[in-house]
Design a protein around this motif. Structure first.
Motif, PDB file in Angstrom:
ATOM      1  N   THR A  49     -76.917  32.523  17.453  1.00  0.00           N
ATOM      2  CA  THR A  49     -76.042  33.629  17.853  1.00  0.00           C
ATOM      3  C   THR A  49     -75.330  34.217  16.645  1.00  0.00           C
ATOM      4  OG1 THR A  49     -75.176  31.827  19.176  1.00  0.00           O
ATOM      5  CG2 THR A  49     -74.939  34.005  20.071  1.00  0.00           C
ATOM      6  N   ALA A  64     -77.720  36.296  14.766  1.00  0.00           N
ATOM      7  CA  ALA A  64     -77.998  37.576  15.425  1.00  0.00           C
ATOM      8  C   ALA A  64     -76.870  38.567  15.148  1.00  0.00           C
ATOM      9  CB  ALA A  64     -78.177  37.370  16.924  1.00  0.00           C
ATOM     10  N   ALA A  67     -80.288  31.784  32.389  1.00  0.00           N
ATOM     11  CA  ALA A  67     -79.694  33.030  31.901  1.00  0.00           C
ATOM     12  C   ALA A  67     -79.726  33.027  30.375  1.00  0.00           C
ATOM     13  CB  ALA A  67     -78.262  33.157  32.389  1.00  0.00           C
ATOM     14  N   ALA A  68     -80.070  34.173  29.815  1.00  0.00           N
ATOM     15  CA  ALA A  68     -80.176  34.252  28.360  1.00  0.00           C
ATOM     16  C   ALA A  68     -78.794  34.258  27.732  1.00  0.00           C
ATOM     17  CB  ALA A  68     -80.940  35.502  27.966  1.00  0.00           C
ATOM     18  N   LEU A  69     -78.605  33.431  26.709  1.00  0.00           N
ATOM     19  CA  LEU A  69     -77.282  33.317  26.071  1.00  0.00           C
ATOM     20  C   LEU A  69     -77.190  34.242  24.866  1.00  0.00           C
ATOM     21  CD1 LEU A  69     -76.973  29.462  26.212  1.00  0.00           C
ATOM     22  CD2 LEU A  69     -76.072  31.129  27.805  1.00  0.00           C
ATOM     23  N   PHE A  70     -77.222  35.531  25.128  1.00  0.00           N
ATOM     24  CA  PHE A  70     -77.119  36.476  24.029  1.00  0.00           C
ATOM     25  C   PHE A  70     -75.678  36.516  23.533  1.00  0.00           C
ATOM     26  CE2 PHE A  70     -80.924  38.455  26.095  1.00  0.00           C
ATOM     27  CZ  PHE A  70     -81.789  38.054  25.101  1.00  0.00           C
ATOM     28  N   PRO A  71     -75.481  37.008  22.307  1.00  0.00           N
ATOM     29  CA  PRO A  71     -74.134  36.977  21.734  1.00  0.00           C
ATOM     30  C   PRO A  71     -73.078  37.610  22.635  1.00  0.00           C
ATOM     31  CG  PRO A  71     -75.692  37.585  20.047  1.00  0.00           C
ATOM     32  CD  PRO A  71     -76.472  37.486  21.327  1.00  0.00           C
ATOM     33  N   TRP A  72     -73.466  38.622  23.433  1.00  0.00           N
ATOM     34  CA  TRP A  72     -72.464  39.281  24.248  1.00  0.00           C
ATOM     35  C   TRP A  72     -72.304  38.624  25.613  1.00  0.00           C
ATOM     36  CZ3 TRP A  72     -77.185  41.044  22.879  1.00  0.00           C
ATOM     37  CH2 TRP A  72     -78.092  41.290  23.895  1.00  0.00           C
ATOM     38  N   SER A  73     -73.045  37.553  25.854  1.00  0.00           N
ATOM     39  CA  SER A  73     -72.926  36.940  27.164  1.00  0.00           C
ATOM     40  C   SER A  73     -72.674  35.449  27.060  1.00  0.00           C
ATOM     41  CB  SER A  73     -74.196  37.204  27.979  1.00  0.00           C
ATOM     42  OG  SER A  73     -75.306  36.678  27.302  1.00  0.00           O
TER      43      SER A  73
END
Lengths: 511, 526
Positions: free
Chosen positions: B39, B42, B25-31
């Protein structure tokens, strides 16, 4: 609110903030089309020459689309006179309501893109990968630059393309073919993929016994024919077909656009220049080319000094030849799981070898390739590089200082998000494709993920930008203004060439 | 970063955290919960992009001679600081007519103007020519001016925000057993829509003084009291309004000193740092008392009255009923506002003095700045940015309160921003804030199902009030007898909310458990 909608809504806020930015002459072109289609009878749409700047040169479905866009404007009242005035005006002096209306129309028609992206992501991908693909599609910096700053309606058109691809992947060939017919009747630049669609649908859809096959062939033919009839029929009725076709295919233009799109022909031109320079030095008598290649003006045929002249027919044959591997593959074994890759490859061929290609056309394959970028680590690596090169090659579209930080930030954010997404996607031992991936790729830093070659290439890209922005003005002042642009073209063309070869290898590999 | 991770309790009942455990799963700033360098980058780059986009809009006083607005004031200060010696900056001379946007901020603002003037002068000298450049407006000069704000923000506020978030998690300020998303927290601080609109839309340099204050707060939390004193002195020297936070800093630092072995020695050390910083900044004016007084007089414009426009504070809101300006002279008004302000921040002050704690410090910053906003002399709408800063630092503890306060603050500046023709930017940035406040999958702190029906109804009522006010202001022509009727309505609404907040956060600060106080923590550490 699902993740796709959330991402789209955030992007829409950014798009709203982009309203006051620079817009190119395309803004005025589209505004004029709105005025043209609402003011003139259908019979005169393609023959009207009142505005030399912006004759209607998109296929009829797009003209109908513009006509529909003009409807709420006339219903709303407000400033219809400014929006729907036939007289040409400068895009920078557009009144605020006109600006907001047209900009928002792009943002709203992007809903088609959202629909297609969400549909594809939800049906095709495991939940863990969905988020990354949605980010790549919905937050594509190149699309933001071209659609929401430069001004075009690519989001809506690419949405139709993605819809068509998602139908094909699910095996709904008729719907896929129909969507593609709608697409080429909206923008004929997508025609490049038509041979592939034809071969694929012929072999995948029209199968079974000879009776069943011909029945299916006729069904597909009738469906596609109906779309074309709806689009072109009225013009045929008014006897405008000749006029329409001459507008759609203006071969009077040069081989390359004013700013060279980063494709194969860049190398060809550069080679010609170098050869002629060397031969001149050696004492050969070479006629100097009359027109500059950077002109790209209508009716201005490009001349080569040493190498053979290039005609539209040659570029056409070259595109077909370059495409042939995927045509053969599609003929031998038409498989839905490969269709996205094949279509992207077909668009890449058209971009690399086509006649008078715009740099914006690289969107046609970077957007579909986002869908398969999460399949395995190699695809991810390739996409990381390609998407940065494709977006960077659009930088010259925005030349004003005001937009400079915007384009740089858009690309930087995109790169970081890609970096985060890909490195967290592939940090586990085995990717779904079955390929063994580098276990320490995430912790290894940038080199582990894109490799030495990619890192050096991207650093070079940074160097090209620094040269153009700082060193070139410092050393040469305002002399040789085309040099930084040429450098960007050549450097990006190298990256595009790599991408083309890589895609070709992938297609040859998987059977 | 590794340390932070180790200290953090494992996050469980949280959707995003569950997904984090999913392979691939991609660890984007909102997740994600963790703040890793990519992060943070970003989030910061996105916050910068939003600022750049807002800066495309118009600024205050664009194309409105003869006085223009804050943009012209800043440009004029650059012109003055560039062409006159420092001793004359605050003096009425032929070159420097104080009636036309005379410098009324402390010397650090003047130095900042000079630094920016040197940069702009290198490429566009005609925009800063002495006298002849008054009201100078061009596409290029706007761009350059905007970039000076952007670079100040990037150099001061951004590092301070990242430093603060890092310290917050390192020192575990929020307490144990709480699931928190660090990137979300950083985004809440950096994407403060009010700050973005005032600095990059309306045109001011609040990011500098607020950035220094934020750095000072982070330094206090990381037990670096000297750095905190120096940074906060710089903040005061950039904008005297930073004094809104002074009682909080004073009480917290004094409270801590009193708990040490040699309280007097400790206080003296901090005092030297403060005096040293002030001496450094005021150096060009220290040659005589007169010159210092000259500057000080410029900084306290009492003649401008107790409030300006329709600010949602006590004096302005009650002046509808009680005509303060008529009843009292300026002198007694000064005294009255001083007394009420002190009374308002006294509870919070005493509490920090008696039991200084990290969390209590953040609450007391909020309470102090609110008491100044509500009761002090010469407040304007933009001063709401000061209480908003500590409120954003409490975003993890009081998420809903913070979100609602942000919205009310924006509403209170709505007429001002409409006058600046920033409606589009206002709407876009407000929606963006709302979207990021409620990320997909729901952040635990903002989960709506935690609320009772009563609370939900209250929020719905408030929201619909605000929507009606927004629309009425835009579409409705007020009666001729009361031309500022709608401004007054917006002011009453915001004032009621602000008062409710202050009461709530004061109570909250008093209710904070003693066990989290600093004294106990020190014993534990030992």
């Amino acid at each position: 609110m699902g993740e796709a909608e959330w991402l789209w809504a955030v992007a829409t806020c950014v798009k709203a903030l982009l309203i006051p930015t620079y817009r190119s002459t395309d803004f005025e072109v589209h505004r004029h089309w709105l005025a043209l289609t609402s003011a003139l009878p259908l019979a005169r749409w393609y023959s009207d020459a009142s505005a030399p700047c912006c004759p209607l040169d998109y296929p009829p479905l797009f003209a109908y689309f513009q006509r529909i866009l003009a409807l709420p404007a006339t219903a709303l009242g407000g400033h219809p006179s400014a929006l729907l005035r036939l007289a040409p005006s400068s895009p920078s002096s557009a009144p605020l309501p006109v600006l907001i209306y047209l900009r928002l129309s792009v943002a709203v028609t992007d809903l088609v893109f959202l629909l297609a992206a969400a549909r594809l992501a939800h049906r095709r991908l495991p939940p863990a990968r969905r988020r990354l693909v949605l980010v790549l599609l919905l937050w594509s910096p190149a699309l933001l630059i071209v659609d929401h700053i430069h001004f075009q309606y690519n989001g809506y058109l690419l949405g139709i393309l993605l819809l068509s691809l998602s139908f094909l992947e699910e095996g709904k060939d008729l719907a896929g073919g129909l969507a593609f017919a709608v697409l080429i009747c909206s923008k004929h630049l997508f025609l490049v993929a038509a041979p592939l669609y034809f071969v694929y649908l012929l072999r995948h859809y029209c199968r079974g016994g000879s009776w069943e096959a011909s029945r299916r062939f006729l069904t597909m033919g009738a469906a596609v024919g109906a779309v074309f009839a709806a689009a072109f029929g009225p013009f045929l009725y008014y006897g405008q077909m000749q006029q329409v076709l001459s507008r759609l295919f203006p071969f009077g233009r040069g081989l390359c656009h004013a700013y060279w799109a980063p494709n194969f022909w860049v190398f060809y031109i550069v080679l010609d220049k170098v050869l002629s320079f060397v031969l001149l030095k050696l004492g050969f008598d070479i006629p100097a080319p009359k027109a500059s290649f950077t002109g790209g003006l209508v009716g201005n045929f490009s001349q080569f000094a040493v190498l053979p002249q290039v005609t539209p027919l040659i570029t056409f044959l070259l595109v077909i030849f370059a495409m042939s591997p995927c045509l053969i593959k599609a003929f031998q074994k038409p498989q839905p799981k490969h269709i996205t890759r094949w279509v992207a490859y077909a668009f890449t061929c058209g971009f690399m070898f086509g006649w008078h290609v715009h740099e914006k056309a690289s969107l046609h394959f970077t957007i579909p390739l986002a869908l398969i970028s999460v399949d395995n680590l190699d695809d991810a690596r390739h996409y990381f590089l390609l998407s940065i090169v494709s977006c960077y090659s659009m930088f010259p579209l925005l030349f004003d200082l005001q937009e400079y930080p915007i384009k740089v930030l858009l690309l930087a954010i995109h790169s970081i998000l890609m970096w985060i997404g890909f490195s967290s996607c592939f940090r586990v031992g085995v990717a779904p494709g079955g390929t063994k991936t580098n276990n320490s790729s995430a912790s290894n830093g940038k080199q582990g993920f894109i490799g030495k070659f990619g890192t050096i290439y991207l650093l070079g890209l940074l160097g090209v930008e620094l040269w153009g922005q700082l060193l070139h003005p410092y050393i040469f002042g305002s002399r040789l203004p085309f040099l930084p642009l040429m450098l960007i073209s050549i450097y990006c063309a190298a990256g595009m060439m790599y991408s083309w070869v890589w895609q070709l290898m992938q297609i040859l590999k998987c059977s | 970063m590794a340390k932070t991770r180790a200290r953090r309790p494992p996050a469980t009942a949280f959707v995003a955290a569950e997904e984090e455990l999913q392979p691939g799963a991609a660890l984007f700033p909102w997740s994600t919960m963790r703040l890793t360098p990519p992060t943070a980058a970003a989030v910061a780059l996105f916050a910068l992009l939003v600022r750049v986009l807002v800066s495309l809009g118009s600024y205050s006083g664009q194309g409105t001679p003869p006085m223009y607005g804050d943009y012209e004031a800043q440009r004029h200060w650059m012109e003055i600081t560039l062409h006159t010696p420092a001793a004359e900056w605050y003096r009425n001379t032929t070159a420097n007519g104080l009636a036309y946007w005379g410098l009324d901020y402390p010397p650090l603002t003047a130095y900042q103007s000079l630094a920016h003037a040197l940069l702009i002068n290198a490429s566009l000298p005609q925009s800063l020519a002495l006298s002849s450049s008054r009201g100078f407006e061009s596409h290029q000069s706007k761009l350059l001016m905007r970039w000076t704000v952007l670079s100040s923000d990037l150099l001061v506020f951004f590092p301070a925000a990242i430093y603060f978030v890092w310290v917050y998690f390192q020192r575990n300020v929020g307490g144990d057993g709480e699931e928190r998303s660090a990137p979300w927290f950083l985004a809440m601080i950096l994407l403060n829509p009010s700050l973005i609109l005032v600095d990059h839309g309306h045109f001011q340099y609040n990011c500098i003084s607020l950035g220094f204050t934020l750095g000072a707060i982070a330094a206090v939390l990381s037990r670096n009291d000297f750095a905190a004193s120096a940074l906060f002195s710089l903040a005061i020297n950039h904008k005297q309004m930073s004094l809104y936070f002074a009682p909080a800093f004073f009480s917290h630092l004094l409270g801590k000193c009193l708990r040490r072995k040699n309280p007097i020695f400790e206080v003296m050390k901090l005092g030297f740092v403060v005096i040293g910083t002030f001496a450094l900044v005021w150096w060009p004016y220290l040659y005589s008392i007169d010159s210092v007084m000259e500057v000080l007089n410029r900084l306290a414009p009492f003649e401008r009255g107790i409030f300006e426009d329709y600010v949602a504070n006590f004096w302005c809101s009650t002046s509808v009923v009680i005509k303060w300006k008529r009843i009292f002279t300026i002198h007694s008004m000064k005294f009255l506002s001083l007394i009420t302000t002190i009374l308002a921040f006294l509870p919070s002050f005493v509490r920090q003095l008696k039991a200084p704690s990290d969390q209590g410090f953040l609450y007391s910053l909020l309470n102090n700045s609110f008491s100044f906003y509500l009761f002090s002399y010469q407040v304007h709408e933009k001063s709401i940015l000061l209480p908003l800063l500590p409120a954003s630092l409490l975003a993890l503890q009081e998420p809903l309160l913070f979100g609602w306060l942000m919205h009310c603050a924006l509403l209170s500046m709505y007429p001002l921003l409409c006058r600046d023709r920033l409606l589009l930017q206002y709407g876009a940035v407000l929606s963006l804030f709302g979207l990021i406040f409620f990320p997909p999958h729901g952040n635990h702190v903002t989960k709506a199902d935690k609320l009772s029906t009563k609370e939900k109804a209250l929020i719905a009522l408030g929201l619909s009030c605000s929507i009606v006010l927004h629309l009425v202001y835009l579409c409705f022509q007020p009666p001729k007898k009361y031309p500022f009727l709608i401004e007054a309505l917006i002011m009453f609404f915001c004032f009621s909310q602000f008062v409710a907040f202050t009461i709530y956060t004061n109570i909250k600060q008093w209710m904070l458990l003693d066990c989290s106080s600093w004294a106990v923590r020190v014993k534990k550490d030992l």
